[in-house]
Design an enzyme around this catalytic site. Sequence first.
Site, PDB file in Angstrom:
ATOM      1  N   ASP A  63      -4.688   6.948  -3.161  1.00 52.61           N
ATOM      2  CA  ASP A  63      -4.741   5.665  -2.459  1.00 52.61           C
ATOM      3  C   ASP A  63      -3.691   5.545  -1.344  1.00 52.61           C
ATOM      4  OD1 ASP A  63      -6.869   4.217  -3.718  1.00 52.61           O
ATOM      5  OD2 ASP A  63      -5.630   4.002  -5.506  1.00 52.61           O
ATOM      6  N   GLU A  68      -0.843  -0.528   3.750  1.00 46.93           N
ATOM      7  CA  GLU A  68      -0.408  -1.923   3.765  1.00 46.93           C
ATOM      8  C   GLU A  68       0.166  -2.381   2.423  1.00 46.93           C
ATOM      9  OE1 GLU A  68      -2.702  -5.708   5.306  1.00 46.93           O
ATOM     10  OE2 GLU A  68      -3.492  -5.100   3.370  1.00 46.93           O
ATOM     11  N   ASP A  69      -0.267  -1.734   1.336  1.00 49.03           N
ATOM     12  CA  ASP A  69       0.165  -2.236   0.033  1.00 49.03           C
ATOM     13  C   ASP A  69       1.630  -1.932  -0.269  1.00 49.03           C
ATOM     14  OD1 ASP A  69      -2.245  -3.445  -0.638  1.00 49.03           O
ATOM     15  OD2 ASP A  69      -3.110  -1.488  -1.113  1.00 49.03           O
ATOM     16  N   ARG A  96       0.379   4.058  -7.906  1.00 45.69           N
ATOM     17  CA  ARG A  96       0.665   3.932  -6.476  1.00 45.69           C
ATOM     18  C   ARG A  96       2.161   3.881  -6.177  1.00 45.69           C
ATOM     19  NH1 ARG A  96      -3.071   0.513  -2.880  1.00 45.69           N
ATOM     20  NH2 ARG A  96      -1.889   1.885  -1.496  1.00 45.69           N
ATOM     21  N   ARG A 147      -2.264  -7.308  -9.068  1.00 45.20           N
ATOM     22  CA  ARG A 147      -1.193  -6.419  -8.603  1.00 45.20           C
ATOM     23  C   ARG A 147       0.131  -7.134  -8.303  1.00 45.20           C
ATOM     24  NH1 ARG A 147      -3.788  -1.763  -6.478  1.00 45.20           N
ATOM     25  NH2 ARG A 147      -5.434  -1.299  -7.979  1.00 45.20           N
ATOM     26  N   HIS A 177      -7.203  -7.912  -4.083  1.00 45.24           N
ATOM     27  CA  HIS A 177      -6.053  -8.478  -3.389  1.00 45.24           C
ATOM     28  C   HIS A 177      -6.468  -9.774  -2.683  1.00 45.24           C
ATOM     29  CE1 HIS A 177      -4.460  -4.148  -3.095  1.00 45.24           C
ATOM     30  NE2 HIS A 177      -3.518  -4.812  -3.723  1.00 45.24           N
ATOM     31  N   CYS A 262      -5.955  -3.039   5.156  1.00 43.86           N
ATOM     32  CA  CYS A 262      -5.065  -2.234   4.306  1.00 43.86           C
ATOM     33  C   CYS A 262      -4.824  -0.826   4.846  1.00 43.86           C
ATOM     34  CB  CYS A 262      -5.592  -2.168   2.893  1.00 43.86           C
ATOM     35  SG  CYS A 262      -7.256  -1.562   2.779  1.00 43.86           S
TER      36      CYS A 262
HETATM   37  C1  CIR Z   1      -6.301   0.333  -4.924  1.00 44.55           C
HETATM   38  O1  CIR Z   1      -6.975  -0.103  -5.876  1.00 44.55           O
HETATM   39  O2  CIR Z   1      -5.079   0.214  -4.908  1.00 44.55           O
HETATM   40  C2  CIR Z   1      -7.006   1.026  -3.805  1.00 44.55           C
HETATM   41  N1  CIR Z   1      -8.134   1.752  -4.307  1.00 44.55           N
HETATM   42  C3  CIR Z   1      -7.452   0.051  -2.743  1.00 44.55           C
HETATM   43  C4  CIR Z   1      -6.326  -0.672  -2.085  1.00 44.55           C
HETATM   44  C5  CIR Z   1      -6.787  -1.549  -0.987  1.00 44.55           C
HETATM   45  N2  CIR Z   1      -5.698  -2.261  -0.420  1.00 44.55           N
HETATM   46  C6  CIR Z   1      -5.797  -3.454   0.166  1.00 44.55           C
HETATM   47  O3  CIR Z   1      -6.855  -4.048   0.181  1.00 44.55           O
HETATM   48  N3  CIR Z   1      -4.702  -3.981   0.656  1.00 44.55           N
END
Ligand code: CIR
Length: 269
Positions: A63, A68-69, A96, A147, A177, A262
């Site tokens: 991932d 962005e996360d 992550r 999260r 999110h 993201c």
């Molecule tokens: C996750 O579940 O962390 C990733 N597969 C997708 C993250 C997407 N991030 C976002 O929308 N900010």
Amino acid sequence: MPSVPLILVRPPSPRLAEGELTHLDRVPVDPALARSQWEGYVAAFAGRGWDVVELEAAPEHPDGVFVEDALVVVERSERCGVERLAVLTSPGAPSRRGELASTRDGVDRLVAAGVDLEVAAIEPPGHLDGGDVLEVGDVLYVGRGARTDAEGIRQLAALVAPYGRRVVAVPVARVLHLKSGVTALPDGTVVGYEPLVDDPAVFRPFLPVPEEHGTAVVDLGDGAVLMSADAPRTAALYASRGLEVVTVPISEFERLEGCVTCLSVRIRR
Ligand code: CIR
């Protein structure tokens, strides 16, 4: 030296298909198509004058492309003298957390290159994903859900208060999110696909859009927005409001619960 506006991005891992899934069933993902879609996404910014800064590739993190996360950047408000704050997050998914080290390296490179950034971090036991942070004017809406928890939100609120930002916590249960469900147009109108928004009444003004993949927009500047190519009726709705709409195919990332926001961290001024 990179100049602003810039995006921070990371190329997709060949293991993208193994990424986390919360609300969607796993379906096949084409790594070659993902790579070419990612290149198209980056080109949409570069073609409009944005600098592109790549974080170190992280093939071991499926991932990692969803940069962005791991990082929230808050620009200076009129009421505050410091230029901008970069907050390294504390990702809610254990898988992550390994993305943080190379994200921090990227931020350090920007600082070394002269980009004016204060750097801070959300510390465990608090958790917060950047995908849960939606900035609208001086307000940061922060989704509390899968999260991001109350302690992560408390820490973020304390960090951004000196930057003239107020945090409003909102519930997120129907999507991964907050920004999977709502984002904002350049004029501050919050847009969302209502079946996926827990409480649309929180947002004023709120514009319902007709397609799930139409909810995510990125402000490209100069009256243009970037969005998924998979929401043509929503694109027409935005165009009817006078916006220039740039669409990019991102199906392989949408299969992993990603969207246009993201895949980058934007630094604007
Ligand atoms: C996750 O579940 O962390 C990733 N597969 C997708 C993250 C997407 N991030 C976002 O929308 N900010």
